[in-house]
Design an enzyme around this catalytic site. Structure first.
Site, PDB file in Angstrom:
ATOM      1  N   CYS A  39       3.821 -10.436  -6.691  1.00  0.00           N
ATOM      2  CA  CYS A  39       3.479  -9.219  -5.951  1.00  0.00           C
ATOM      3  C   CYS A  39       2.519  -8.356  -6.780  1.00  0.00           C
ATOM      4  O   CYS A  39       2.811  -8.015  -7.928  1.00  0.00           O
ATOM      5  CB  CYS A  39       4.755  -8.447  -5.637  1.00  0.00           C
TER       6      CYS A  39
ATOM      7  N   HIS B 245       0.559   6.233   0.821  1.00  0.00           N
ATOM      8  CA  HIS B 245      -0.779   6.753   0.524  1.00  0.00           C
ATOM      9  C   HIS B 245      -0.712   8.286   0.557  1.00  0.00           C
ATOM     10  O   HIS B 245      -0.247   8.856   1.557  1.00  0.00           O
ATOM     11  CB  HIS B 245      -1.780   6.311   1.586  1.00  0.00           C
TER      12      HIS B 245
ATOM     13  N   HIS C   8       4.410  -4.503  -0.688  1.00  0.00           N
ATOM     14  CA  HIS C   8       5.305  -3.770  -1.596  1.00  0.00           C
ATOM     15  C   HIS C   8       5.252  -2.331  -1.113  1.00  0.00           C
ATOM     16  O   HIS C   8       4.153  -1.737  -1.046  1.00  0.00           O
ATOM     17  CB  HIS C   8       4.814  -3.917  -3.046  1.00  0.00           C
TER      18      HIS C   8
ATOM     19  N   HIS D 216      10.992  -3.627  -6.116  1.00  0.00           N
ATOM     20  CA  HIS D 216      10.260  -4.212  -4.983  1.00  0.00           C
ATOM     21  C   HIS D 216      11.038  -4.082  -3.682  1.00  0.00           C
ATOM     22  O   HIS D 216      12.181  -4.514  -3.569  1.00  0.00           O
ATOM     23  CB  HIS D 216       9.964  -5.702  -5.224  1.00  0.00           C
TER      24      HIS D 216
ATOM     25  N   HIS E  95       4.714   1.227  -0.271  1.00  0.00           N
ATOM     26  CA  HIS E  95       3.843   2.212  -0.917  1.00  0.00           C
ATOM     27  C   HIS E  95       3.471   3.293   0.076  1.00  0.00           C
ATOM     28  O   HIS E  95       3.405   3.056   1.278  1.00  0.00           O
ATOM     29  CB  HIS E  95       2.580   1.560  -1.487  1.00  0.00           C
TER      30      HIS E  95
HETATM   31  P1  5GP Z   1      -2.056  -1.005   2.746  1.00  0.00           P
HETATM   32  O1  5GP Z   1      -3.261  -1.444   3.533  1.00  0.00           O
HETATM   33  O2  5GP Z   1      -1.163  -2.166   2.406  1.00  0.00           O
HETATM   34  O3  5GP Z   1      -1.320   0.148   3.357  1.00  0.00           O
HETATM   35  O4  5GP Z   1      -2.635  -0.409   1.408  1.00  0.00           O
HETATM   36  C1  5GP Z   1      -2.917  -1.162   0.285  1.00  0.00           C
HETATM   37  C2  5GP Z   1      -3.820  -0.310  -0.575  1.00  0.00           C
HETATM   38  O5  5GP Z   1      -3.844  -0.876  -1.855  1.00  0.00           O
HETATM   39  C3  5GP Z   1      -5.271  -0.250  -0.079  1.00  0.00           C
HETATM   40  O6  5GP Z   1      -5.644   1.093   0.158  1.00  0.00           O
HETATM   41  C4  5GP Z   1      -6.058  -0.882  -1.225  1.00  0.00           C
HETATM   42  O7  5GP Z   1      -7.297  -0.245  -1.442  1.00  0.00           O
HETATM   43  C5  5GP Z   1      -5.124  -0.718  -2.401  1.00  0.00           C
HETATM   44  N1  5GP Z   1      -5.265  -1.759  -3.416  1.00  0.00           N
HETATM   45  C6  5GP Z   1      -5.329  -3.098  -3.197  1.00  0.00           C
HETATM   46  N2  5GP Z   1      -5.412  -3.755  -4.372  1.00  0.00           N
HETATM   47  C7  5GP Z   1      -5.379  -2.799  -5.345  1.00  0.00           C
HETATM   48  C8  5GP Z   1      -5.425  -2.858  -6.776  1.00  0.00           C
HETATM   49  O8  5GP Z   1      -5.503  -3.921  -7.401  1.00  0.00           O
HETATM   50  N3  5GP Z   1      -5.377  -1.674  -7.447  1.00  0.00           N
HETATM   51  C9  5GP Z   1      -5.286  -0.468  -6.794  1.00  0.00           C
HETATM   52  N4  5GP Z   1      -5.267   0.638  -7.552  1.00  0.00           N
HETATM   53  N5  5GP Z   1      -5.242  -0.376  -5.449  1.00  0.00           N
HETATM   54  C10 5GP Z   1      -5.285  -1.532  -4.732  1.00  0.00           C
HETATM   55 ZN    ZN Z   2       6.420  -5.868  -5.462  1.00  0.00          ZN
END
Ligand code: 5GP
Ligand code: ZN
Length: 113
Positions: free
Chosen positions: A4, A101, A97, A46, A99
């Site tokens: 992950c 924003h 995982h 996780h 998260h």
């Molecule tokens: P999701 O689309 O799953 O809600 O958000 C995943 C977020 O993780 C995206 O905004 C993407 O830009 C961010 N992200 C993906 N890979 C990485 C990484 O390796 N490092 C960081 N800091 N952010 C990441």
């Molecule tokens: Zn994880």
């Protein structure tokens, strides 16, 4: 969950720009920011998403919200901000995982989808 991405970031195996860290949570800058402030807040443990939470693990969301509030204040988001969590395919979740924003620093659009 050793494959992950965010577990690896939480473990320090993949670098990130940390904004806040304690024993349970990590906040770091999104690699592809959608606004002047775009920070991800994760539990170090996780969980795939909100859908993986139960009565025992749900308090992590409260911790994350209070941390988000503190970070928003530190970042000067006095005029407001947005907290988003995506869940599953239709929710647009790309990293499996849990998260949240934290987005702000600009007047955000009114559309939710
Ligand atoms: P999701 O689309 O799953 O809600 O958000 C995943 C977020 O993780 C995206 O905004 C993407 O830009 C961010 N992200 C993906 N890979 C990485 C990484 O390796 N490092 C960081 N800091 N952010 C990441
Ligand atoms: Zn994880």
């Amino acid at each position: 969950m050793n494959d992950c991405l965010f577990c690896k970031i939480a473990a320090g195996e993949i670098p990130s720009t940390k904004v806040y860290e304690d024993d349970k949570l990590l906040a770091f800058k999104d690699i592809n920011p959608q606004a002047p402030v775009h920070i991800l807040i994760i539990p170090k443990a996780h969980y795939d998403s909100v859908n993986a939470l139960d009565e025992t693990s749900a308090p992590v969301v409260g911790d994350i919200m209070l941390t988000a509030k503190r970070i928003a204040a530190e970042q000067g988001l006095d005029n407001g901000y947005r907290i988003i969590t995506n869940i599953g395919e239709d929710g647009g979740q790309t990293v499996k995982h849990l998260h949240f924003h934290l987005i702000g620093g600009v007047k955000l659009g009114e559309k939710m989808c």
